[in-house]
Scaffold this motif. Structure first.
Motif, PDB file in Angstrom:
ATOM      1  N   LEU A   1     -76.880 -12.577 -29.769  1.00 34.11           N
ATOM      2  CA  LEU A   1     -76.963 -13.061 -28.392  1.00 34.11           C
ATOM      3  C   LEU A   1     -75.760 -12.642 -27.554  1.00 34.11           C
ATOM      4  O   LEU A   1     -75.889 -12.431 -26.347  1.00 34.11           O
ATOM      5  CB  LEU A   1     -77.077 -14.589 -28.401  1.00 34.11           C
ATOM      6  CG  LEU A   1     -78.367 -15.176 -28.974  1.00 34.11           C
ATOM      7  CD1 LEU A   1     -78.274 -16.698 -29.036  1.00 34.11           C
ATOM      8  CD2 LEU A   1     -79.577 -14.756 -28.151  1.00 34.11           C
ATOM      9  N   ASP A   2     -74.604 -12.529 -28.171  1.00 40.86           N
ATOM     10  CA  ASP A   2     -73.396 -12.218 -27.400  1.00 40.86           C
ATOM     11  C   ASP A   2     -73.201 -10.726 -27.172  1.00 40.86           C
ATOM     12  O   ASP A   2     -72.224 -10.319 -26.551  1.00 40.86           O
ATOM     13  CB  ASP A   2     -72.161 -12.800 -28.088  1.00 40.86           C
ATOM     14  CG  ASP A   2     -71.961 -12.245 -29.495  1.00 40.86           C
ATOM     15  OD1 ASP A   2     -72.839 -11.494 -29.966  1.00 40.86           O
ATOM     16  OD2 ASP A   2     -70.943 -12.577 -30.119  1.00 40.86           O
ATOM     17  N   ASN A   3     -74.144  -9.903 -27.673  1.00 41.46           N
ATOM     18  CA  ASN A   3     -73.975  -8.463 -27.518  1.00 41.46           C
ATOM     19  C   ASN A   3     -75.331  -7.766 -27.456  1.00 41.46           C
ATOM     20  O   ASN A   3     -75.803  -7.186 -28.436  1.00 41.46           O
ATOM     21  CB  ASN A   3     -73.147  -7.907 -28.685  1.00 41.46           C
ATOM     22  CG  ASN A   3     -72.683  -6.475 -28.426  1.00 41.46           C
ATOM     23  OD1 ASN A   3     -72.997  -5.871 -27.412  1.00 41.46           O
ATOM     24  ND2 ASN A   3     -71.931  -5.939 -29.372  1.00 41.46           N
ATOM     25  N   PRO A   4     -75.998  -7.819 -26.299  1.00 35.01           N
ATOM     26  CA  PRO A   4     -77.319  -7.171 -26.165  1.00 35.01           C
ATOM     27  C   PRO A   4     -77.193  -5.661 -26.029  1.00 35.01           C
ATOM     28  O   PRO A   4     -77.330  -5.095 -24.942  1.00 35.01           O
ATOM     29  CB  PRO A   4     -77.882  -7.808 -24.902  1.00 35.01           C
ATOM     30  CG  PRO A   4     -76.677  -8.157 -24.089  1.00 35.01           C
ATOM     31  CD  PRO A   4     -75.596  -8.509 -25.072  1.00 35.01           C
ATOM     32  N   ASP A   5     -76.953  -5.004 -27.148  1.00 37.10           N
ATOM     33  CA  ASP A   5     -76.736  -3.562 -27.174  1.00 37.10           C
ATOM     34  C   ASP A   5     -77.728  -2.958 -28.157  1.00 37.10           C
ATOM     35  O   ASP A   5     -77.900  -3.453 -29.281  1.00 37.10           O
ATOM     36  CB  ASP A   5     -75.300  -3.262 -27.611  1.00 37.10           C
ATOM     37  CG  ASP A   5     -74.945  -1.788 -27.475  1.00 37.10           C
ATOM     38  OD1 ASP A   5     -75.867  -0.965 -27.305  1.00 37.10           O
ATOM     39  OD2 ASP A   5     -73.742  -1.463 -27.552  1.00 37.10           O
ATOM     40  N   LEU A   6     -78.382  -1.859 -27.762  1.00 36.94           N
ATOM     41  CA  LEU A   6     -79.340  -1.202 -28.648  1.00 36.94           C
ATOM     42  C   LEU A   6     -78.688  -0.765 -29.953  1.00 36.94           C
ATOM     43  O   LEU A   6     -79.353  -0.700 -30.992  1.00 36.94           O
ATOM     44  CB  LEU A   6     -79.964   0.005 -27.944  1.00 36.94           C
ATOM     45  CG  LEU A   6     -80.962  -0.305 -26.816  1.00 36.94           C
ATOM     46  CD1 LEU A   6     -81.400   0.977 -26.129  1.00 36.94           C
ATOM     47  CD2 LEU A   6     -82.174  -1.032 -27.374  1.00 36.94           C
ATOM     48  N   LYS A   7     -77.388  -0.486 -29.925  1.00 38.23           N
ATOM     49  CA  LYS A   7     -76.700  -0.082 -31.148  1.00 38.23           C
ATOM     50  C   LYS A   7     -76.570  -1.249 -32.130  1.00 38.23           C
ATOM     51  O   LYS A   7     -76.387  -1.027 -33.325  1.00 38.23           O
ATOM     52  CB  LYS A   7     -75.316   0.470 -30.804  1.00 38.23           C
ATOM     53  CG  LYS A   7     -75.349   1.734 -29.958  1.00 38.23           C
ATOM     54  CD  LYS A   7     -73.944   2.216 -29.630  1.00 38.23           C
ATOM     55  CE  LYS A   7     -73.982   3.478 -28.768  1.00 38.23           C
ATOM     56  NZ  LYS A   7     -72.609   3.939 -28.418  1.00 38.23           N
ATOM     57  N   LYS A   8     -76.657  -2.465 -31.627  1.00 37.41           N
ATOM     58  CA  LYS A   8     -76.544  -3.641 -32.481  1.00 37.41           C
ATOM     59  C   LYS A   8     -77.915  -4.176 -32.914  1.00 37.41           C
ATOM     60  O   LYS A   8     -77.994  -5.142 -33.666  1.00 37.41           O
ATOM     61  CB  LYS A   8     -75.803  -4.751 -31.735  1.00 37.41           C
ATOM     62  CG  LYS A   8     -74.371  -4.396 -31.340  1.00 37.41           C
ATOM     63  CD  LYS A   8     -73.477  -4.255 -32.559  1.00 37.41           C
ATOM     64  CE  LYS A   8     -72.033  -3.983 -32.153  1.00 37.41           C
ATOM     65  NZ  LYS A   8     -71.140  -3.844 -33.338  1.00 37.41           N
ATOM     66  N   LYS A   9     -78.966  -3.547 -32.450  1.00 39.95           N
ATOM     67  CA  LYS A   9     -80.310  -4.026 -32.754  1.00 39.95           C
ATOM     68  C   LYS A   9     -80.692  -3.679 -34.190  1.00 39.95           C
ATOM     69  O   LYS A   9     -80.510  -2.545 -34.633  1.00 39.95           O
ATOM     70  CB  LYS A   9     -81.329  -3.428 -31.780  1.00 39.95           C
ATOM     71  CG  LYS A   9     -82.715  -4.042 -31.902  1.00 39.95           C
ATOM     72  CD  LYS A   9     -83.665  -3.491 -30.847  1.00 39.95           C
ATOM     73  CE  LYS A   9     -84.115  -2.089 -31.201  1.00 39.95           C
ATOM     74  NZ  LYS A   9     -85.266  -1.654 -30.379  1.00 39.95           N
TER      75      LYS A   9
ATOM     76  N   SER B   1     -73.960  -6.738 -18.396  1.00 40.21           N
ATOM     77  CA  SER B   1     -74.027  -5.564 -17.515  1.00 40.21           C
ATOM     78  C   SER B   1     -75.219  -4.667 -17.823  1.00 40.21           C
ATOM     79  O   SER B   1     -75.714  -3.968 -16.949  1.00 40.21           O
ATOM     80  CB  SER B   1     -72.733  -4.754 -17.643  1.00 40.21           C
ATOM     81  OG  SER B   1     -72.519  -4.360 -18.996  1.00 40.21           O
ATOM     82  N   ARG B   2     -75.679  -4.670 -19.065  1.00 44.93           N
ATOM     83  CA  ARG B   2     -76.769  -3.771 -19.436  1.00 44.93           C
ATOM     84  C   ARG B   2     -78.075  -4.530 -19.673  1.00 44.93           C
ATOM     85  O   ARG B   2     -78.078  -5.654 -20.146  1.00 44.93           O
ATOM     86  CB  ARG B   2     -76.401  -2.971 -20.691  1.00 44.93           C
ATOM     87  CG  ARG B   2     -76.226  -3.841 -21.922  1.00 44.93           C
ATOM     88  CD  ARG B   2     -75.926  -2.989 -23.156  1.00 44.93           C
ATOM     89  NE  ARG B   2     -74.603  -2.400 -23.062  1.00 44.93           N
ATOM     90  CZ  ARG B   2     -73.498  -3.000 -23.525  1.00 44.93           C
ATOM     91  NH1 ARG B   2     -73.574  -4.199 -24.076  1.00 44.93           N
ATOM     92  NH2 ARG B   2     -72.329  -2.407 -23.432  1.00 44.93           N
ATOM     93  N   LYS B   3     -79.165  -3.876 -19.331  1.00 42.09           N
ATOM     94  CA  LYS B   3     -80.490  -4.381 -19.654  1.00 42.09           C
ATOM     95  C   LYS B   3     -80.924  -3.799 -21.000  1.00 42.09           C
ATOM     96  O   LYS B   3     -80.441  -2.745 -21.420  1.00 42.09           O
ATOM     97  CB  LYS B   3     -81.508  -3.992 -18.580  1.00 42.09           C
ATOM     98  CG  LYS B   3     -81.254  -4.590 -17.214  1.00 42.09           C
ATOM     99  CD  LYS B   3     -82.332  -4.151 -16.236  1.00 42.09           C
ATOM    100  CE  LYS B   3     -82.111  -4.749 -14.864  1.00 42.09           C
ATOM    101  NZ  LYS B   3     -83.161  -4.328 -13.891  1.00 42.09           N
ATOM    102  N   MET B   4     -81.851  -4.493 -21.652  1.00 41.85           N
ATOM    103  CA  MET B   4     -82.434  -3.994 -22.897  1.00 41.85           C
ATOM    104  C   MET B   4     -83.833  -3.454 -22.577  1.00 41.85           C
ATOM    105  O   MET B   4     -84.711  -4.223 -22.160  1.00 41.85           O
ATOM    106  CB  MET B   4     -82.521  -5.104 -23.936  1.00 41.85           C
ATOM    107  CG  MET B   4     -81.175  -5.612 -24.404  1.00 41.85           C
ATOM    108  SD  MET B   4     -80.393  -4.528 -25.618  1.00 41.85           S
ATOM    109  CE  MET B   4     -81.339  -4.903 -27.082  1.00 41.85           C
ATOM    110  N   HIS B   5     -84.034  -2.153 -22.762  1.00 43.47           N
ATOM    111  CA  HIS B   5     -85.329  -1.525 -22.511  1.00 43.47           C
ATOM    112  C   HIS B   5     -86.048  -1.389 -23.852  1.00 43.47           C
ATOM    113  O   HIS B   5     -85.672  -0.561 -24.691  1.00 43.47           O
ATOM    114  CB  HIS B   5     -85.146  -0.167 -21.847  1.00 43.47           C
ATOM    115  CG  HIS B   5     -84.408  -0.245 -20.540  1.00 43.47           C
ATOM    116  ND1 HIS B   5     -85.047  -0.468 -19.336  1.00 43.47           N
ATOM    117  CD2 HIS B   5     -83.084  -0.147 -20.254  1.00 43.47           C
ATOM    118  CE1 HIS B   5     -84.152  -0.492 -18.362  1.00 43.47           C
ATOM    119  NE2 HIS B   5     -82.951  -0.303 -18.891  1.00 43.47           N
ATOM    120  N   LEU B   6     -87.072  -2.182 -24.045  1.00 44.06           N
ATOM    121  CA  LEU B   6     -87.772  -2.227 -25.331  1.00 44.06           C
ATOM    122  C   LEU B   6     -88.922  -1.241 -25.330  1.00 44.06           C
ATOM    123  O   LEU B   6     -90.095  -1.602 -25.255  1.00 44.06           O
ATOM    124  CB  LEU B   6     -88.264  -3.651 -25.607  1.00 44.06           C
ATOM    125  CG  LEU B   6     -87.200  -4.752 -25.501  1.00 44.06           C
ATOM    126  CD1 LEU B   6     -87.816  -6.114 -25.795  1.00 44.06           C
ATOM    127  CD2 LEU B   6     -86.031  -4.477 -26.444  1.00 44.06           C
TER     128      LEU B   6
END
Length: 639
Positions: free
Chosen positions: A265-273, A212-217
């Motif tokens: 891979l299973d959780n594209p969340d900035l908090k998990k980066k 649902s979310r995009k990753m904005h780098l």
């Protein structure tokens, strides 16, 4: 020494080599294959032979495998397109597994089924973006009347269109996937500072749904994939890397750092980066000298022995105190989660007997700043000096069509045109490899990344000042001597340099092989040339007559202190310093040798295309490889 004694020594050396390789090859593709087949000794022999072949620029197989308008070569999979309008074919050949068939995709039928509304458009563009684990991703663009861009994801062997997605942008688009997840990104998001940023989206292949979310780098600087940025899926994480940290060039004395991150891979969340800490990601100091960016490459690579991830970067630099340029290969371990922390209560070590050192990592010793400067010292294990401008035979950037580095065997690999610059003669492409070996003794030393001539005081006369021997440079095929030309070598040159093919060279490589497209033939198609360093590589109809080894470039060979002779480590012989002399047994006869077990035991790779759904026209099937219908030979040198 008798023949029996010699054979016993060779057998013992081979067994020792296998034992050493076993400790250094647990994360290779060969080891993974052995987990399923149980043929561990075979896998280790393949690894040892592959590394040896790379370090000496001596491929086991060479041949022309296809004619194409465009191609992508990804992890041993060749995906090439033939634009024979109105028919357009995408053909997929598994070269690493020596497949004796090709998947053929009818592009018009595929795109009409994937995007039905495109049937009204006569003109469209189609190109392959990525292929892995049987999943192919392509970019499809057409105009009705406004241009639409679509990402097509499909499994040709299952006759399955996995997903289609209309794209807002295709700027610098890339795709990466494994069997469970797929990610794509574009350099398309404009920030408040006016600079474009990367944005990526993820897809679950099992659930057949986008996250649902995009990753904005927003903090990833650079836009040239393979040169300033790198994106990879390794194991269960998505990795991103940049060798830049600032969108603006600042004319000050500054330190450069890598920006490296990953997320599951299973959780594209900035908090998990996770992001590498600054103290672990130091790259270079601006004062070291300017860089010629045309020679640079950047990649993330999994170590074949430990499984750890390393940053590998090539830079051609005009280092301080040097009159010319030097091409150097730098390795930096990727460290997350404070894995490099040390006990702060311990007494800090000293460098050069007086300067207190900061904490040590596997690649860099961080020193306190003496008199306001910021000196950094690199381990020579992770710095491989390559060519410098003082070499007798230096190649320009326009003559160097491939630049790669293989840490597993400490070898840099080039594809060069050794015709003199400005010459009007035919192209003369050859492989060129430079490899180094460690010295017998490892001294206590310090090594400056920007002063390669700095030598520490030796504890004894037996200790070398630098723990590596100078590079040994090899060319393949060997040069022909005009009075004694060998027709077999001419045949190899004809494969590497197809007659009548003019234009640029587009090349790529991996840990096993090199593939490049050279020029265009009379029909406007590029000729795809394949070279493999895997002793198990095979193609249907290949010829096996002789072996051809890489020839050492004597003009760049190390001399002894007196300059009187050169010692050949491979053969144990001592040769004179005449550069015109050639090593013995570069070319030999294979006609009386049986095929090695690597090839004769290799299973045939075949697949069955599933029947398309009712009412759908088939858009994928299998055929014999195109190379079987091409003129010319394919040679193997396995023995």
């Amino acid at each position: 020494m008798t023949d029996a004694d010699t054979k016993e020594l060779v057998d013992h050396a081979a067994q020792d080599n296998i034992k050493i390789t076993a400790a250094q090859a647990s994360h290779t593709a060969e080891a993974q294959e052995a987990q399923h087949t149980g043929q561990f000794s075979r896998a280790l022999r393949r690894v040892a032979k592959r590394r040896q072949a790379l370090s000496r620029a001596s491929p086991y197989l060479v041949g022309i495998v296809a004619l194409a308008d465009s191609y992508e070569y990804i992890h041993g999979m060749l995906c090439y397109i033939i634009e024979a309008r109105p028919k357009r074919w995408l053909r997929i050949l598994d070269l690493h597994r020596s497949a004796d068939y090709e998947l053929v995709i009818d592009i018009p039928t595929l795109v009409h089924e994937a995007v039905p509304r495109s049937a009204k458009s006569r003109k469209y563009k189609f190109r392959v973006l990525y292929h892995a684990n049987g999943i192919t991703s392509c970019l499809f663009s057409f105009a009705l009347p406004n241009t639409e861009n679509w990402l097509l994801i499909f499994k040709a062997d299952e006759h399955l269109i996995v997903e289609t997605l209309q794209l807002d942008s295709t700027a610098k688009i890339f795709v990466r996937n494994n069997k469970d997840y797929l990610y794509f990104g574009t350099h398309s998001e404009e920030g408040a500072d006016g600079f474009r940023k990367w944005v990526i989206m993820g897809y679950s292949i099992e659930k057949r749904s986008w996250f649902s979310r995009k990753m904005h780098l927003t903090d990833v600087v650079g836009y040239d994939i393979g040169s300033t940025v790198c994106f990879e899926i390794i194991d269960d994480h998505f990795y991103g890397l940049s060798n830049q940290t600032d969108f603006e060039i600042r004319e000050t004395d500054w330190n450069s750092y890598y920006h490296c991150f990953r997320f599951p891979l299973d959780n594209p969340d900035l908090k998990k980066k996770q992001t590498m800490k600054t103290e672990d990601s130091w790259r270079r100091q601006h004062a070291e000298g300017p860089i010629d960016d045309r020679w640079s490459f950047l990649k993330l690579e999994k170590d074949e022995a430990s499984g750890n991830i390393n940053i590998i970067e090539s830079r051609k630099e005009w280092l301080t105190k040097k009159s010319g340029s030097l091409r150097t290969y730098y390795i930096t371990p990727v460290i997350f989660d404070g894995a490099s922390e040390v006990n702060s209560d311990e007494e800090p070590p000293t460098v050069n007997g007086n300067l207190p050192a900061g904490r040590l990592t596997g690649s860099i010793a961080y020193l306190d700043k003496p008199q306001g400067s910021d000196l950094r010292f690199r381990s020579p294990e992770n710095v491989h000096p390559g060519d410098d401008s003082s070499m007798a035979l230096a190649f320009t950037r326009s003559q160097t069509h491939l630049r790669d580095y293989h840490r597993c065997c400490s070898t840099y690999l080039d594809l060069v045109d050794d015709i003199s610059s400005g010459s009007l003669g035919p192209r003369h492409l050859r492989l060129r490899a430079g490899s180094r070996k460690s010295q017998t003794y490892w001294p206590s030393w310090e090594y400056s990344g920007y002063d390669y001539e700095m030598e520490p005081k030796q504890k004894s006369i037996e200790e070398p000042a630098y723990p590596y021997q100078p590079n040994r440079v090899y060319f393949w095929p060997p040069k022909q001597d005009e009075p004694n030309r060998i027709p077999f070598i001419d045949d190899i040159y004809m494969i590497l340099n197809p007659p009548g093919c003019l234009g640029g060279v587009i090349s790529t490589s991996d840990e096993r092989s090199v593939l490049y497209a050279t020029g265009e033939d009379a029909n406007g198609l590029k000729v795809l040339v394949y070279l493999s360093f895997d002793p198990a590589a095979r193609l249907v109809g290949m010829s096996r007559e002789k072996y051809v080894l890489g020839e050492q470039d004597m003009s760049s060979s190390p001399r002894n202190e007196t300059g009187g002779s050169y010692h050949n480590l491979e053969t144990g012989t001592v040769r004179g310093t005449q550069h015109s002399e050639r090593e013995d047994k570069l070319i030999g006869d294979l006609s009386h040798y049986p095929l090695p077990s690597y090839i004769s035991d290799a299973p045939s790779v075949q697949t069955v295309i599933m029947t398309p759904p009712e009412g759908c026209k088939p858009w994928a099937w299998t055929e014999q490889p195109m190379y079987r219908n091409l003129p010319g030979k394919i040679f193997t040198f396995a023995h």
